[in-house]
Enzyme design. Structure first.
Site, PDB file in Angstrom:
ATOM      1  N   TYR A 165       0.857  -1.188   0.000  1.00  0.00           N
ATOM      2  CA  TYR A 165       0.000   0.000   0.000  1.00  0.00           C
ATOM      3  C   TYR A 165       0.885   1.228   0.000  1.00  0.00           C
ATOM      4  O   TYR A 165       2.080   1.161   0.321  1.00  0.00           O
ATOM      5  CB  TYR A 165      -0.980  -0.007   1.185  1.00  0.00           C
ATOM      6  CG  TYR A 165      -0.389   0.376   2.517  1.00  0.00           C
ATOM      7  CD1 TYR A 165      -0.388   1.711   2.952  1.00  0.00           C
ATOM      8  CD2 TYR A 165       0.144  -0.583   3.358  1.00  0.00           C
ATOM      9  CE1 TYR A 165       0.147   2.059   4.178  1.00  0.00           C
ATOM     10  CE2 TYR A 165       0.673  -0.240   4.591  1.00  0.00           C
ATOM     11  CZ  TYR A 165       0.671   1.081   4.997  1.00  0.00           C
ATOM     12  OH  TYR A 165       1.201   1.432   6.211  1.00  0.00           O
ATOM     13  N   CYS A 166       0.320   2.352  -0.410  1.00  0.00           N
ATOM     14  CA  CYS A 166       1.038   3.633  -0.398  1.00  0.00           C
ATOM     15  C   CYS A 166       0.045   4.689   0.083  1.00  0.00           C
ATOM     16  O   CYS A 166      -0.733   4.414   0.985  1.00  0.00           O
ATOM     17  CB  CYS A 166       1.623   3.956  -1.773  1.00  0.00           C
ATOM     18  SG  CYS A 166       0.413   4.047  -3.102  1.00  0.00           S
ATOM     19  N   LEU A 167       0.021   5.845  -0.539  1.00  0.00           N
ATOM     20  CA  LEU A 167      -0.945   6.870  -0.141  1.00  0.00           C
ATOM     21  C   LEU A 167      -2.256   6.702  -0.897  1.00  0.00           C
ATOM     22  O   LEU A 167      -3.325   6.730  -0.311  1.00  0.00           O
ATOM     23  CB  LEU A 167      -0.378   8.276  -0.373  1.00  0.00           C
ATOM     24  CG  LEU A 167      -1.272   9.429   0.084  1.00  0.00           C
ATOM     25  CD1 LEU A 167      -1.503   9.386   1.584  1.00  0.00           C
ATOM     26  CD2 LEU A 167      -0.662  10.761  -0.313  1.00  0.00           C
ATOM     27  N   TYR A 193      -3.406   4.090   2.095  1.00  0.00           N
ATOM     28  CA  TYR A 193      -3.476   4.760   3.386  1.00  0.00           C
ATOM     29  C   TYR A 193      -4.633   5.759   3.473  1.00  0.00           C
ATOM     30  O   TYR A 193      -5.260   5.891   4.528  1.00  0.00           O
ATOM     31  CB  TYR A 193      -2.138   5.447   3.705  1.00  0.00           C
ATOM     32  CG  TYR A 193      -2.048   5.920   5.133  1.00  0.00           C
ATOM     33  CD1 TYR A 193      -2.076   5.020   6.190  1.00  0.00           C
ATOM     34  CD2 TYR A 193      -1.964   7.274   5.428  1.00  0.00           C
ATOM     35  CE1 TYR A 193      -2.005   5.449   7.508  1.00  0.00           C
ATOM     36  CE2 TYR A 193      -1.888   7.708   6.745  1.00  0.00           C
ATOM     37  CZ  TYR A 193      -1.921   6.792   7.784  1.00  0.00           C
ATOM     38  OH  TYR A 193      -1.863   7.221   9.085  1.00  0.00           O
TER      39      TYR A 193
END
Length: 184
Positions: free
Chosen positions: A143-145, A172
């Site tokens: 996952y990232c932003l 996120y």
């Protein structure tokens, strides 16, 4: 009049009446090229116009990319609630972003500054990130932003031999949104 250049032959003169015909051939060539790029059984394409003969040959190999599992908030919530050694949450944001907040239990392997991290030796990985390099059998859930870097990181991990991969595309932002809604 227009000049048409080819690396094989000298410049040829194209009359306006021929432009429409050439454009149609170019569109056909483009469409057929796309088909050959998608189908490894079509190794070569040749299209001939009244002026020139064009050919295209594929100079790359087709990778067998196994699809990653798509994760939603509820799936990630279950991973956080019941951690397992067989699944690892991987936050691919930069360390400053990770420090501002992350999903509980996640590790930070920044994609932008360390794109080849999962190709490092176990010793180099441990030295760079402060934890043991995941085994190839471990499912990595990226996952990232907002889902862009996590998708790229997940695809790159595949090329390093990690067949069990997941992508939390909501990432996120989705996590924070759901967590804040639960608190309200």
């Amino acid at each position: 009049m227009f000049a048409f250049r080819s690396s094989v032959a000298r410049a040829a003169v194209v009359r306006p009446a021929t432009i429409l015909k050439s454009a149609a051939i170019a569109r056909s060539f483009s469409a057929v090229s796309k088909v050959s790029a998608l189908n490894p059984n079509v190794p070569r394409i040749a299209v001939t116009s009244g002026l020139k003969s064009f050919s295209s040959q594929r100079f790359y190999s087709v990778l067998n990319h196994a699809e990653a599992k798509a994760y939603k908030y509820e799936d990630i919530k279950n991973i956080v609630a019941a951690p397992s050694e067989s699944t690892l949450l991987v936050d691919v944001r930069e360390p400053a972003e990770f420090a501002e907040g992350h999903i509980p239990g996640a590790v930070n392997v920044p994609f932008k500054s360390s794109p080849g991290a999962f190709g490092l030796s176990a010793e180099e990985f441990q030295e760079s990130f402060g934890f043991a390099k995941p085994e190839k059998e471990t499912e990595l859930v990226f996952y990232c932003l907002g889902g862009v870097r996590s998708t790229a990181a997940e695809e790159l991990a595949d090329s390093f031999g990690y067949a069990k991969r997941g992508n939390y595309a909501g990432s996120y932002e989705d996590w924070v949104s759901h967590e804040n809604a639960a608190k309200a």
